[in-house]
Enzyme design. Structure first.
Site, PDB file in Angstrom:
ATOM      1  N   ASP A  52       0.757  -1.345   0.046  1.00 20.30           N
ATOM      2  CA  ASP A  52       0.034   0.013  -0.058  1.00 20.30           C
ATOM      3  C   ASP A  52       0.852   1.426   0.006  1.00 20.30           C
ATOM      4  O   ASP A  52       1.828   1.157   0.927  1.00 20.30           O
ATOM      5  CB  ASP A  52      -0.746   0.089   1.253  1.00 20.30           C
ATOM      6  CG  ASP A  52      -1.785   1.209   1.251  1.00 20.30           C
ATOM      7  OD1 ASP A  52      -2.931   1.260   1.179  1.00 20.30           O
ATOM      8  OD2 ASP A  52      -1.318   2.305   1.638  1.00 20.30           O
ATOM      9  N   TYR A  57       3.046  10.098  -0.327  1.00 20.77           N
ATOM     10  CA  TYR A  57       3.943   9.322   0.283  1.00 20.77           C
ATOM     11  C   TYR A  57       5.490   9.664  -0.296  1.00 20.77           C
ATOM     12  O   TYR A  57       6.445   9.943   0.332  1.00 20.77           O
ATOM     13  CB  TYR A  57       4.102   7.882   0.719  1.00 20.77           C
ATOM     14  CG  TYR A  57       2.920   7.443   1.166  1.00 20.77           C
ATOM     15  CD1 TYR A  57       1.647   8.321   2.017  1.00 20.77           C
ATOM     16  CD2 TYR A  57       2.568   6.146   1.351  1.00 20.77           C
ATOM     17  CE1 TYR A  57       0.739   8.070   2.428  1.00 20.77           C
ATOM     18  CE2 TYR A  57       1.403   5.891   1.787  1.00 20.77           C
ATOM     19  CZ  TYR A  57       0.357   6.755   2.375  1.00 20.77           C
ATOM     20  OH  TYR A  57      -0.798   6.121   3.202  1.00 20.77           O
ATOM     21  N   LYS A  86      -2.898   5.861  -3.953  1.00 16.08           N
ATOM     22  CA  LYS A  86      -3.754   6.790  -3.892  1.00 16.08           C
ATOM     23  C   LYS A  86      -3.597   8.256  -4.328  1.00 16.08           C
ATOM     24  O   LYS A  86      -2.499   8.544  -4.551  1.00 16.08           O
ATOM     25  CB  LYS A  86      -3.903   7.113  -2.290  1.00 16.08           C
ATOM     26  CG  LYS A  86      -3.891   5.766  -1.285  1.00 16.08           C
ATOM     27  CD  LYS A  86      -4.034   6.097   0.235  1.00 16.08           C
ATOM     28  CE  LYS A  86      -3.736   4.958   1.240  1.00 16.08           C
ATOM     29  NZ  LYS A  86      -2.105   4.114   0.960  1.00 16.08           N
ATOM     30  N   HIS A 119      -7.594  10.028  -1.336  1.00 15.47           N
ATOM     31  CA  HIS A 119      -6.682  10.088  -0.179  1.00 15.47           C
ATOM     32  C   HIS A 119      -7.446  10.613   1.129  1.00 15.47           C
ATOM     33  O   HIS A 119      -7.464   9.862   2.228  1.00 15.47           O
ATOM     34  CB  HIS A 119      -5.367  10.600  -0.092  1.00 15.47           C
ATOM     35  CG  HIS A 119      -4.456  10.160   0.778  1.00 15.47           C
ATOM     36  ND1 HIS A 119      -2.998  10.299   0.408  1.00 15.47           N
ATOM     37  CD2 HIS A 119      -4.421   9.408   1.753  1.00 15.47           C
ATOM     38  CE1 HIS A 119      -2.458   9.419   1.211  1.00 15.47           C
ATOM     39  NE2 HIS A 119      -3.043   9.240   2.097  1.00 15.47           N
TER      40      HIS A 119
END
Length: 291
Positions: A52, A57, A86, A119
């Site tokens: 994931d 990120y 996401k 998200h």
């Protein structure tokens, strides 16, 4: 949405569209790009069936490289792995979503993802964003689509405007923050709940709680293993994060014990509606139920 008996790392839950989603995966939130490649590759070689990540990120490219290396080292194929990413908040909107989804695929080095998630429910954006998600799904570029951090009310609003109901809602979940009303709503609606920050976030303060330490000692397990097992016995999908191979391995070693009724009750009694990601409170103005 149907979860099978807990038996091993390859356990799955059946999403509302029939896709089999693994119950346990590796999360890479806050994993530095330099660490992500090895963490992902190591997890795949240890048998993790799911990874994931997210554009926000900043490590999609490294996750993609880790996937490539891990699959090659393990002698596995792309179809053996369930990959989630996401859409970043700043990329929401119909056309922007389509463009940025393709950019995520390119960074990951993949032709499709298994799950694509919004998200956050950005006020004024999420409805048109979901229309783009429906197109991505209908075009076969994502095997399943869903959301993160949607409340019960926001989810109801989304479903009322949608042709396709989200298959997953990924939310913060641990003994301090259980959101029982949301959990029941998702179960009743056939939407799979997925736990982010299942170990209570950075700092490890949740894992130091005497109740958790006592239960861990009772079973000869770590506090992290107790929390992961608790997620599984609650019917959730869970994605504990680590970049250290020894902890990645340990986090998957949760299938040789069970929490008994007393353990489950003690953990449930820890509910405090307490978020461990305190930075979220500063964004209250940004997210909401508006379309």
């Amino acid at each position: 949405m149907m979860s099978k008996e807990i038996s091993g790392i390859n356990d799955t839950t059946t999403l509302s569209n029939g896709v089999e989603m693994p119950r346990l995966g590796l999360g890479v939130w806050q994993a530095e790009p330099k660490d992500a490649v090895n963490a992902v590759s190591s997890a795949i070689q240890m048998g993790y069936p799911m990874i994931d990540t997210a554009k926000a990120y900043g490590n999609e490219q490294q996750v993609g490289e880790g996937i490539k290396q891990g699959l090659a080292a393990a002698g596995k194929k792309r179809d053996d792995l369930f990959v989630t990413t996401k859409l970043a908040n700043s990329d929401q909107g119909y056309e922007s979503t389509l463009t940025n989804f393709d950019a995520s695929l390119k960074r990951l080095g993949l032709d499709y993802v298994d799950l694509y998630l919004i998200h956050w429910p950005v006020a004024g954006k999420w409805a048109e964003t979901w229309r783009a998600f429906e197109k991505i799904y209908q075009d076969g570029k994502a095997r399943a689509i869903g959301v993160c951090n949607f409340s019960e009310q926001t989810m109801k609003s989304l479903i009322a405007l949608s042709d396709i109901t989200p298959m997953v809602d990924q939310v913060e979940f641990h003994p301090w923050l259980q959101q029982p009303s949301l959990k029941k709503y998702l179960a009743d609606t056939g939407i799979q709940q997925e736990a982010w920050s299942p170990l209570g976030g950075t700092g490890g303060s949740l894992m130091k709680e005497p109740v958790i330490q006592t239960i861990a000692k009772k079973h000869g397990k770590s506090a992290a293993q107790v929390l992961i097992r608790w997620d599984l016995q609650n019917g959730l999908v869970t994605i504990p994060k680590s970049v250290h191979p020894e902890y990645i391995k340990q986090n998957a070693d949760v299938y040789d014990f069970s929490l008994d009724d007393d353990d489950m009750k003690q953990l449930a009694a820890m509910e405090q509606s307490k978020r461990t990601s305190y930075w979220l409170t500063s964004f209250d103005w940004y997210f909401g139920d508006e379309k």
